[in-house]
Scaffold this active site. Sequence first.
Site, PDB file in Angstrom:
ATOM      1  N   CYS A 384       0.833  -1.205   0.000  1.00  0.00           N
ATOM      2  CA  CYS A 384       0.000   0.000   0.000  1.00  0.00           C
ATOM      3  C   CYS A 384       0.876   1.267   0.000  1.00  0.00           C
ATOM      4  O   CYS A 384       1.475   1.567  -1.025  1.00  0.00           O
ATOM      5  CB  CYS A 384      -1.005  -0.041   1.134  1.00  0.00           C
ATOM      6  SG  CYS A 384      -2.483   0.892   0.722  1.00  0.00           S
ATOM      7  N   HIS A 510      -3.711  -5.074   0.353  1.00  0.00           N
ATOM      8  CA  HIS A 510      -3.166  -5.614   1.609  1.00  0.00           C
ATOM      9  C   HIS A 510      -3.247  -7.142   1.629  1.00  0.00           C
ATOM     10  O   HIS A 510      -4.229  -7.694   2.155  1.00  0.00           O
ATOM     11  CB  HIS A 510      -3.957  -5.059   2.800  1.00  0.00           C
ATOM     12  CG  HIS A 510      -3.765  -3.606   3.028  1.00  0.00           C
ATOM     13  ND1 HIS A 510      -2.868  -3.109   3.935  1.00  0.00           N
ATOM     14  CD2 HIS A 510      -4.345  -2.527   2.446  1.00  0.00           C
ATOM     15  CE1 HIS A 510      -2.913  -1.785   3.915  1.00  0.00           C
ATOM     16  NE2 HIS A 510      -3.799  -1.412   3.021  1.00  0.00           N
ATOM     17  N   GLU A 512      -1.744  -9.109   3.454  1.00  0.00           N
ATOM     18  CA  GLU A 512      -1.624  -9.647   4.819  1.00  0.00           C
ATOM     19  C   GLU A 512      -2.974 -10.015   5.429  1.00  0.00           C
ATOM     20  O   GLU A 512      -3.056 -10.912   6.262  1.00  0.00           O
ATOM     21  CB  GLU A 512      -0.879  -8.652   5.721  1.00  0.00           C
ATOM     22  CG  GLU A 512      -1.597  -7.352   6.062  1.00  0.00           C
ATOM     23  CD  GLU A 512      -1.429  -6.245   5.028  1.00  0.00           C
ATOM     24  OE1 GLU A 512      -1.088  -6.557   3.866  1.00  0.00           O
ATOM     25  OE2 GLU A 512      -1.655  -5.064   5.373  1.00  0.00           O
TER      26      GLU A 512
HETATM   27  N1  GLN Z   1      -1.929   6.735   2.569  1.00  0.00           N
HETATM   28  C1  GLN Z   1      -2.067   5.938   1.386  1.00  0.00           C
HETATM   29  C2  GLN Z   1      -3.411   6.140   0.723  1.00  0.00           C
HETATM   30  O1  GLN Z   1      -4.361   6.526   1.360  1.00  0.00           O
HETATM   31  C3  GLN Z   1      -1.807   4.477   1.670  1.00  0.00           C
HETATM   32  C4  GLN Z   1      -2.779   3.863   2.626  1.00  0.00           C
HETATM   33  C5  GLN Z   1      -2.293   2.563   3.209  1.00  0.00           C
HETATM   34  O2  GLN Z   1      -1.100   2.272   3.229  1.00  0.00           O
HETATM   35  N2  GLN Z   1      -3.199   1.758   3.727  1.00  0.00           N
HETATM   36  O3  GLN Z   1      -3.546   5.897  -0.447  1.00  0.00           O
END
Ligand code: GLN
Length: 537
Positions: A384, A510, A512
Amino acid sequence: MAKQVNYIFVTGGVTSSLGKGIVASSLAKLLQARGYSVTIQKFDPYLNIDPGTLNPYEHGECYVTEDGAETDLDLGHYERFLNRPTSQANNVTTGRIYQHVIDKERRGDYLGKTVQIIPHITDEIKRRMLLLGEDGRYEIIITEIGGTVGDIEALPYIEAVRQLRWELGSRCVSLHLTLVPFLRATGELKTKPTQHSVKMLQEAGVQPDILVCRAEHSLGEDVRRKLALFCNVALDSVFESLDARTIYEVPMLLRDQAMDQVVLRKLGLSSERQPELAKWESFVHKLLHPEREVRIGLIGKYVELKDSYKSINEALIHAGAEHSAKVDIQWIHSEELTPENAASHLVGLHGVLVAPGFGARGFEGKIEAVRIAREHGIPFFGICFGMQAAVIEYARNVLGHQSANSTEVDPNTPHPVIALMEEQKDVTEKGGTMRLGSCDCLLSPDSKLHKLYGTILVSERHRHRYEFNNAYREQLADAGLQPVGINPQNDLVEIVIIPSHPWFIGVQFHPEYRSTVEEPHPLFTSFVEAALKQSQS
Ligand code: GLN
């Protein structure tokens, strides 16, 4: 005929953090291993609608379900133990309960009645507690009540449990988890806090059927007898939960005390079928007897609070066990990494994982971590915000766009390689408004990713507002950062790799959240495999 649904309510006493979620998950695992269909739900007594708006320092990781609910991290344990998805219905907060009741009041649904905690709030709690049991999917529903008995905010929940026990009779079991502290000065285990905690539960009208006592030392017959006598609990229903070597050992520790049998007997269910735990036990064996070790750096800004990265930590454990390897996670604070010192922190690690996150603090350190991993051929996994850092690093240091950034961090960057999605531009509310939950991702045929997943179309969970900016897609790809996973519905880039690097993968989603004991996530197993290779070279 639809199966009868049975309910187990799990409350906690004396202190928080005794591991209610792990005990609930472990009991659920044992019942599932005997062939019962089980799910677990959590009721959290705070006023936030969901933990999505909570800072990780407050509440650890925010876990995201397939249907896009931002939930308590215990739901991650439920999924990792049961290997079954949960949903929004599995996590309810006081905020959600009140919102529903107040919305109904505004619509006039209460027909002029005074709206009160009893019965309106408790009725709504009860309705939600029974919801998952309505479609015949489950025979047993375990409900974990967050917080501690005696908390003011827990009262309506305990009252709801009291009423449901009254209404459902023998289809309900109440399990209370408490602490039995050891006083070193006298060398004794003390039962009084548990007695008080049970008394408090009894005052609220709930008699626990089962006591689970967290303790540093085995309770012994005398202490168990004392607890049984003073708490009105049968002797065979007083269990101990000693500190385990790993949370994944807890199902076996409870099975050895026949907790699942006692629970089934109380519910009037058969315990003839023995729990089928061979796969689970083999995992635990590999976990406890690793043959090798890899050192993986986890770069994040909440590293002093490891619960903030719970699912990543567990996914690495699952993946390590798959390779009979211990994953030694080096928690590295991204704020401490600078262009000058990053190499000294990271070179020598067998893998670098740049964690998800929000906001500018520590972000430059994440970008430095990417640079070192890329330049030194260290296996790199960006998740992410970590993937976004990888794209920015490439744009800066390979394409030469020195001021490339995400508009989240620098709204005026001349090279917004990561930018806000069109549909996010008018969003002002913070809660539940990100891109959330499962999305399809189409992998490039014959890419490394296609081989890793063993399929071409995958579904992974998201939680972010910003995206890879397609205006830079061609430039980056031509320079060697290849998009190999694309969302087929909206053409967004979900995965980037550097094919010329030993293992360099950034994912916008994600993975995970999907790793479980029985099905470790292929990206994590492959990452650990690459780290093992690195450790040998
Ligand atoms: N801050 C980034 C976004 O909002 C990544 C978010 C995250 O890592 N969950 O796109």
